[in-house]
Motif scaffolding. Structure first.
Motif, PDB file in Angstrom:
ATOM      1  N   VAL A  39       0.868  -1.180   0.000  1.00 37.22           N
ATOM      2  CA  VAL A  39       0.000   0.000   0.000  1.00 37.22           C
ATOM      3  C   VAL A  39       0.902   1.227   0.000  1.00 37.22           C
ATOM      4  O   VAL A  39       1.746   1.389   0.885  1.00 37.22           O
ATOM      5  N   SER A  40       0.740   2.080  -1.003  1.00 40.78           N
ATOM      6  CA  SER A  40       1.566   3.287  -1.087  1.00 40.78           C
ATOM      7  C   SER A  40       1.014   4.364  -0.157  1.00 40.78           C
ATOM      8  O   SER A  40      -0.115   4.278   0.316  1.00 40.78           O
ATOM      9  N   THR A  41       1.806   5.388   0.082  1.00 40.99           N
ATOM     10  CA  THR A  41       1.388   6.448   0.999  1.00 40.99           C
ATOM     11  C   THR A  41       0.184   7.223   0.486  1.00 40.99           C
ATOM     12  O   THR A  41      -0.544   7.831   1.270  1.00 40.99           O
ATOM     13  N   ASP A  42      -0.050   7.198  -0.828  1.00 37.30           N
ATOM     14  CA  ASP A  42      -1.205   7.914  -1.388  1.00 37.30           C
ATOM     15  C   ASP A  42      -2.405   6.991  -1.597  1.00 37.30           C
ATOM     16  O   ASP A  42      -3.382   7.378  -2.257  1.00 37.30           O
ATOM     17  N   GLY A  43      -2.352   5.779  -1.062  1.00 38.00           N
ATOM     18  CA  GLY A  43      -3.522   4.913  -1.089  1.00 38.00           C
ATOM     19  C   GLY A  43      -3.633   3.993  -2.277  1.00 38.00           C
ATOM     20  O   GLY A  43      -4.665   3.337  -2.444  1.00 38.00           O
TER      21      GLY A  43
END
Length: 287
Positions: free
Chosen positions: A114-118
């Motif tokens: 899961v990336s920091t921007d969702g």
């Protein structure tokens, strides 16, 4: 984590959930000692690390329980929430390799990142890495998963390990035909359950609740909360036996079997089968 001073001679730290020590002297190798020196066993820093370990254990259990509740109820989970908790190792361990569904409910994928921007990194059934940009995703109950057999086979091929019981969870599909006016499944009636303490232990391990002569598991499905209810016969001085299995809403209204949803049905039969140590004599018997 780093090393903390514990007096002039030693430093302590947490390694793989265990409090360890090493020599603080320059002549020391810097490697952790095989056992904790007696002089450190009551040291304040060691006590604080032990308390931290206990908290981390409780946190891990709580994360798995919350993810399990999302999965059993198949609730939509905001991807921004997953992005926020993913850096936490306990959350990441609970979520990693679960099957998720984005905007297209026919295309499942194994959650890998899961990336920091969702953005969610998943692996699909073709073995391809993909990115999901949906606002919410579902962690479906296995009885609702498309291609369940393929997903199970693919997970074995990739040696994936799910910390939350999803793909390997026993499912009980609802029979196509159940009694139109029936309100109870009687397949398990009369099964021996052993002592109350053993019964409570089994029920608790399943995440069920025991109150008096009733064992319940709660499922949120189709916008309502349904309780699968196993009625028991017995007392504190004798072994218990299983009574009927039924489903009710939170207001106490008992549901006719045709109104019981697929997840509530599967979880109720799973509870009864686990409590009795087996399965119904006829798995397709509806009432």
């Amino acid at each position: 984590m780093g090393w903390l001073s514990a007096g002039e001679a030693y430093e302590v730290s947490l390694i793989e959930g265990r409090v360890v020590a090493r020599s603080a002297a320059r002549r020391g190798s810097g490697r952790p000692l095989k056992s904790l020196p007696k002089v450190l066993r009551d040291h304040p820093e060691v006590d604080r690390l032990r308390q931290l370990t206990e908290w981390l254990d409780r946190h891990t259990v709580a994360c798995r329980a919350r993810v399990d509740s999302w999965m059993v109820s198949s609730v939509p989970v905001p991807t921004v929430l997953l992005a926020r908790v993913w850096p936490d190792p306990a959350w990441q361990e609970a979520l990693r390799d679960l099957v998720v569904l984005g905007d297209d409910p026919t295309v499942p994928g194994f959650l890998r990142d899961v990336s920091t921007d969702g953005l969610l990194g998943v692996v699909d059934l073709d073995g391809e890495s993909r990115r999901l940009s949906a606002e919410t995703v579902r962690l479906p109950h296995p009885v609702l998963l498309p291609y369940l057999a393929d997903l199970r086979e693919f997970a074995l091929e990739l040696n994936l390990t799910q910390r939350v019981d999803q793909l390997l969870r026993t499912v009980w599909p609802k029979p196509a035909q159940v009694g139109e006016r029936a309100t109870e499944v009687s397949d398990f009636r009369g099964a021996k359950l052993g002592s109350r303490s053993a019964l409570v232990a089994r029920a608790t391990s399943l995440g069920c609740q025991v109150s008096g002569s009733v064992v319940t598991c709660r499922v949120h499905e189709a916008g309502r909360t349904v309780e699968a209810t196993a009625w028991l016969d017995g007392d504190y001085w004798s072994d218990w036996t299983m009574g009927g299995l039924s489903w009710r809403l939170r207001d106490g209204r008992q549901l006719p079997l045709p109104e019981v949803g697929p997840v509530a049905w599967s979880e109720g039969i799973r509870m009864a089968a686990a409590l009795t140590g087996g399965q119904p004599a006829d798995a397709e018997k509806g009432a």
